[in-house]
Design a protein around this motif. Sequence first.
Motif, PDB file in Angstrom:
ATOM      1  N   VAL A 254      21.838  -2.241   2.553  1.00  0.00           N
ATOM      2  CA  VAL A 254      23.070  -2.999   2.765  1.00  0.00           C
ATOM      3  C   VAL A 254      23.417  -3.625   1.413  1.00  0.00           C
ATOM      4  O   VAL A 254      22.943  -4.705   1.069  1.00  0.00           O
ATOM      5  CB  VAL A 254      22.895  -4.068   3.858  1.00  0.00           C
ATOM      6  CG1 VAL A 254      24.180  -4.854   4.042  1.00  0.00           C
ATOM      7  CG2 VAL A 254      22.467  -3.423   5.171  1.00  0.00           C
ATOM      8  N   ARG A 255      24.225  -2.904   0.657  1.00  0.00           N
ATOM      9  CA  ARG A 255      24.471  -3.311  -0.735  1.00  0.00           C
ATOM     10  C   ARG A 255      25.925  -3.051  -1.100  1.00  0.00           C
ATOM     11  O   ARG A 255      26.548  -2.114  -0.609  1.00  0.00           O
ATOM     12  CB  ARG A 255      23.559  -2.522  -1.673  1.00  0.00           C
ATOM     13  CG  ARG A 255      23.758  -2.819  -3.158  1.00  0.00           C
ATOM     14  CD  ARG A 255      22.826  -1.992  -4.028  1.00  0.00           C
ATOM     15  NE  ARG A 255      21.445  -2.276  -3.702  1.00  0.00           N
ATOM     16  CZ  ARG A 255      20.559  -1.368  -3.306  1.00  0.00           C
ATOM     17  NH1 ARG A 255      20.919  -0.094  -3.188  1.00  0.00           N
ATOM     18  NH2 ARG A 255      19.319  -1.704  -3.029  1.00  0.00           N
ATOM     19  N   ALA A 270      33.089  -5.975   2.348  1.00  0.00           N
ATOM     20  CA  ALA A 270      32.379  -4.714   2.125  1.00  0.00           C
ATOM     21  C   ALA A 270      30.940  -4.785   2.635  1.00  0.00           C
ATOM     22  O   ALA A 270      30.431  -3.823   3.246  1.00  0.00           O
ATOM     23  CB  ALA A 270      32.403  -4.377   0.638  1.00  0.00           C
ATOM     24  N   LEU A 271      30.264  -5.911   2.425  1.00  0.00           N
ATOM     25  CA  LEU A 271      28.889  -6.063   2.927  1.00  0.00           C
ATOM     26  C   LEU A 271      28.869  -6.048   4.446  1.00  0.00           C
ATOM     27  O   LEU A 271      27.952  -5.476   5.067  1.00  0.00           O
ATOM     28  CB  LEU A 271      28.285  -7.372   2.403  1.00  0.00           C
ATOM     29  CG  LEU A 271      27.815  -7.378   0.949  1.00  0.00           C
ATOM     30  CD1 LEU A 271      27.428  -8.788   0.515  1.00  0.00           C
ATOM     31  CD2 LEU A 271      26.635  -6.426   0.744  1.00  0.00           C
ATOM     32  N   ASN A 272      29.853  -6.662   5.068  1.00  0.00           N
ATOM     33  CA  ASN A 272      29.937  -6.673   6.524  1.00  0.00           C
ATOM     34  C   ASN A 272      30.076  -5.256   7.073  1.00  0.00           C
ATOM     35  O   ASN A 272      29.386  -4.878   8.032  1.00  0.00           O
ATOM     36  CB  ASN A 272      31.133  -7.530   6.944  1.00  0.00           C
ATOM     37  CG  ASN A 272      31.369  -7.510   8.441  1.00  0.00           C
ATOM     38  OD1 ASN A 272      30.588  -8.062   9.210  1.00  0.00           O
ATOM     39  ND2 ASN A 272      32.452  -6.876   8.864  1.00  0.00           N
ATOM     40  N   ASP A 273      30.955  -4.459   6.453  1.00  0.00           N
ATOM     41  CA  ASP A 273      31.131  -3.065   6.901  1.00  0.00           C
ATOM     42  C   ASP A 273      29.843  -2.274   6.741  1.00  0.00           C
ATOM     43  O   ASP A 273      29.460  -1.498   7.634  1.00  0.00           O
ATOM     44  CB  ASP A 273      32.255  -2.396   6.103  1.00  0.00           C
ATOM     45  CG  ASP A 273      33.628  -2.973   6.421  1.00  0.00           C
ATOM     46  OD1 ASP A 273      33.759  -3.640   7.465  1.00  0.00           O
ATOM     47  OD2 ASP A 273      34.557  -2.772   5.618  1.00  0.00           O
ATOM     48  N   MET A 274      29.177  -2.444   5.588  1.00  0.00           N
ATOM     49  CA  MET A 274      27.952  -1.684   5.335  1.00  0.00           C
ATOM     50  C   MET A 274      26.833  -2.113   6.278  1.00  0.00           C
ATOM     51  O   MET A 274      26.060  -1.269   6.771  1.00  0.00           O
ATOM     52  CB  MET A 274      27.524  -1.877   3.879  1.00  0.00           C
ATOM     53  CG  MET A 274      26.321  -1.028   3.479  1.00  0.00           C
ATOM     54  SD  MET A 274      26.606   0.759   3.630  1.00  0.00           S
ATOM     55  CE  MET A 274      27.625   1.035   2.171  1.00  0.00           C
ATOM     56  N   GLN A 278      24.972   0.531   8.788  1.00  0.00           N
ATOM     57  CA  GLN A 278      23.548   0.833   8.657  1.00  0.00           C
ATOM     58  C   GLN A 278      22.771   0.417   9.910  1.00  0.00           C
ATOM     59  O   GLN A 278      21.827   1.107  10.322  1.00  0.00           O
ATOM     60  CB  GLN A 278      22.961   0.130   7.420  1.00  0.00           C
ATOM     61  CG  GLN A 278      23.524   0.595   6.088  1.00  0.00           C
ATOM     62  CD  GLN A 278      23.126   2.014   5.717  1.00  0.00           C
ATOM     63  OE1 GLN A 278      22.630   2.783   6.558  1.00  0.00           O
ATOM     64  NE2 GLN A 278      23.362   2.391   4.477  1.00  0.00           N
ATOM     65  N   ALA A 279      23.178  -0.699  10.524  1.00  0.00           N
ATOM     66  CA  ALA A 279      22.500  -1.127  11.756  1.00  0.00           C
ATOM     67  C   ALA A 279      22.762  -0.143  12.889  1.00  0.00           C
ATOM     68  O   ALA A 279      21.840   0.235  13.632  1.00  0.00           O
ATOM     69  CB  ALA A 279      22.966  -2.528  12.140  1.00  0.00           C
ATOM     70  N   ASN A 280      24.014   0.298  13.036  1.00  0.00           N
ATOM     71  CA  ASN A 280      24.333   1.282  14.086  1.00  0.00           C
ATOM     72  C   ASN A 280      23.618   2.602  13.840  1.00  0.00           C
ATOM     73  O   ASN A 280      23.124   3.248  14.763  1.00  0.00           O
ATOM     74  CB  ASN A 280      25.850   1.521  14.129  1.00  0.00           C
ATOM     75  CG  ASN A 280      26.608   0.338  14.677  1.00  0.00           C
ATOM     76  OD1 ASN A 280      26.046  -0.483  15.394  1.00  0.00           O
ATOM     77  ND2 ASN A 280      27.889   0.230  14.328  1.00  0.00           N
ATOM     78  N   LYS A 281      23.577   3.006  12.569  1.00  0.00           N
ATOM     79  CA  LYS A 281      22.922   4.264  12.218  1.00  0.00           C
ATOM     80  C   LYS A 281      21.436   4.211  12.548  1.00  0.00           C
ATOM     81  O   LYS A 281      20.829   5.235  12.949  1.00  0.00           O
ATOM     82  CB  LYS A 281      23.127   4.538  10.730  1.00  0.00           C
ATOM     83  CG  LYS A 281      22.532   5.840  10.242  1.00  0.00           C
ATOM     84  CD  LYS A 281      22.813   6.018   8.752  1.00  0.00           C
ATOM     85  CE  LYS A 281      22.142   7.266   8.210  1.00  0.00           C
ATOM     86  NZ  LYS A 281      22.375   7.419   6.750  1.00  0.00           N
ATOM     87  N   SER A 282      20.827   3.018  12.376  1.00  0.00           N
ATOM     88  CA  SER A 282      19.389   2.858  12.654  1.00  0.00           C
ATOM     89  C   SER A 282      19.113   2.536  14.110  1.00  0.00           C
ATOM     90  O   SER A 282      17.952   2.464  14.527  1.00  0.00           O
ATOM     91  CB  SER A 282      18.807   1.749  11.769  1.00  0.00           C
ATOM     92  OG  SER A 282      18.996   2.038  10.397  1.00  0.00           O
ATOM     93  N   GLY A 283      20.184   2.326  14.907  1.00  0.00           N
ATOM     94  CA  GLY A 283      20.004   2.016  16.320  1.00  0.00           C
ATOM     95  C   GLY A 283      19.445   0.629  16.549  1.00  0.00           C
ATOM     96  O   GLY A 283      18.755   0.392  17.549  1.00  0.00           O
ATOM     97  N   ILE A 323      30.515   4.764   2.114  1.00  0.00           N
ATOM     98  CA  ILE A 323      29.815   4.951   3.388  1.00  0.00           C
ATOM     99  C   ILE A 323      29.772   6.427   3.776  1.00  0.00           C
ATOM    100  O   ILE A 323      28.839   6.879   4.454  1.00  0.00           O
ATOM    101  CB  ILE A 323      30.495   4.107   4.496  1.00  0.00           C
ATOM    102  CG1 ILE A 323      30.265   2.624   4.224  1.00  0.00           C
ATOM    103  CG2 ILE A 323      29.984   4.488   5.877  1.00  0.00           C
ATOM    104  CD1 ILE A 323      30.927   1.706   5.241  1.00  0.00           C
ATOM    105  N   LEU A 324      30.761   7.198   3.320  1.00  0.00           N
ATOM    106  CA  LEU A 324      30.804   8.625   3.648  1.00  0.00           C
ATOM    107  C   LEU A 324      29.543   9.336   3.179  1.00  0.00           C
ATOM    108  O   LEU A 324      29.087  10.303   3.809  1.00  0.00           O
ATOM    109  CB  LEU A 324      32.043   9.267   3.012  1.00  0.00           C
ATOM    110  CG  LEU A 324      32.467  10.642   3.526  1.00  0.00           C
ATOM    111  CD1 LEU A 324      32.828  10.572   4.995  1.00  0.00           C
ATOM    112  CD2 LEU A 324      33.649  11.159   2.719  1.00  0.00           C
TER     113      LEU A 324
END
Length: 425
Positions: A254-255, A270-274, A278-283, A323-324
Motif C-alpha cells: 500500500v504505497r 491515492a493511498l485509500n484507493d490502493m 490490496q485488501a480486497n485482492k487479499s480477501g 493499480i492496473l
Amino acid sequence: MSSILTNNTAMVALQTLKNINANMAKTQNEISTGKSVATARQNSAVWAISKTMESDVKGFKGIADSLALGSSTVATARSAAEAITDLLTDIKGKIVAAQEENVDRDKIQTDLSALRSQISTIVGAAQFNGLNLLSNRESGATVANIVANTGTGAGILGSGSVSILSSLDRSSSGAVAASSISASKADLGTQVAVQGAGTDLAATAATGAGAIAAAATGTITIVGDVGTAARGGNRVLAGDSYTIGGLTGVSGAVRYVARDGDTVNDIASALNDMLNFQANKSGIAISSTVSGAAITISNGTTAGITTTTTVNSGGTAGGGLEILSSIDVSTKDGAAAALSAIEGLTQTAIEAAANFGSVQGRIEIQSDYVTNLMDSLKSGIGSLVDANMEETSARLQALQVQQQLGIQALSIANQAPQNILALFR
C-alpha cells in the motif's frame, strides 16, 4: 516696367514648375511603394502607429505557430487517451467474465496482461516533439520548479501542466504581456511506484492510526513534511513515498509516490484507493475511506492490527493507472478486487481524454481568432499607410499635364526679354 536683369514672370513660372515636379515625385513614390506614408519623414505619427501594429502582427504570427504546435501536441495526447479508454473497456469486459466460477481465469489473465502492455506502449508513444502529456513521472532529485506552500491541506510544487502561448495583450499604456492556455498532464502510465531510500519523513509527514482493535477504526492524516528547512517551505515534493504497513494479511504494498503537482489530499486519496484494492485482492476485511487528507481505516477482522506509516524522499512515482499492474484475476478475490478497481481506472482515462478534448477545442477557437485578428490588423495598417491607387493615378495624369504647361509657361516667360530688343530698332 520691363527689366532685362529681373524676369519676375520667369521666376513665378519656375517656382510653379518646381512645385509641380515635387508633387509628381511624391506621387511617383506612392505608385512605386504603394504607400502614402513610407517613411517617418512623411508622417511621423502615422508611421509610428503602423510600425507598432506591424510588430504586433509579427508577434501574432509566432503565436499562430505556437497554437498549431500546441494543438498537435494535445491532439496526440487526446487520441492516445481515447485509445486507452477503449482498451480499459476491453479489460473491464474480461474482468467481468472472470467473475464466473467456470472459466479459465489464467487465460483471461494472459489477455489482461497483453492489453496492459498495449496501454504502456500507447503511453510511451504519445509524444509530439518530445513532449508527452500522458507521462508525469518526477522524482525528488529531478524536480527544479519548486513552489513553496505551507497552507493546511494544500500542496506543493510544480504545476503538472504545460503552457501554450495563445495571445499578445497590449494595454492602453503600451505595456505588452503574453497570455497562455494551460494543458494539464494526465499520467496514464501503468508503471509501479518505487519507494524512496532518502530521508525518513514519517515523524512529520503523517500522523495517527497505530493500533486498531478488531471491529474498530483508526485515522491516518497526511500532513506533509513541515520540519525540513532544506525544502524551502514545501510540504510535499515529487518523489516523497508514503507507505502504510502492518496490515495483517494484506500481501500487496500500500504505497504511493507523489508526482509533480500533488497535494496532501491527492496522496491520501491515492493511498485509500490502493489500500482498498490490496485488501480486497487479499480477501482481508480491512477497508478505508478518505476525507481531505485523512484516511479512516476500518478493521473488520477478528484480530487487532497495527498500522505503520513510512515516508521517504527520493522515490519514483508510479503511473496514474498503477493499480492496473497489480490486477490479477486468477483468483476469486483478485477478480473481485479487479472489478472494484477497473471502474475508477476507466473514469481516469475518460476524464483525461475529455480534458484534452476541451483544451484542444479552446486552442482551435483561439487559433481562428488570432488568424482573423491578424487580418484585421493588416487591414488597419493598410488604411493608415497604403496609397489610394485610383486617386494617385488620376493625380499623376493631372500633374503630367501641369508639368507640360509649366514648361511651356517658363519658355514663354524666358522669351519676354527678347521683346525689349524691338524698342531699340
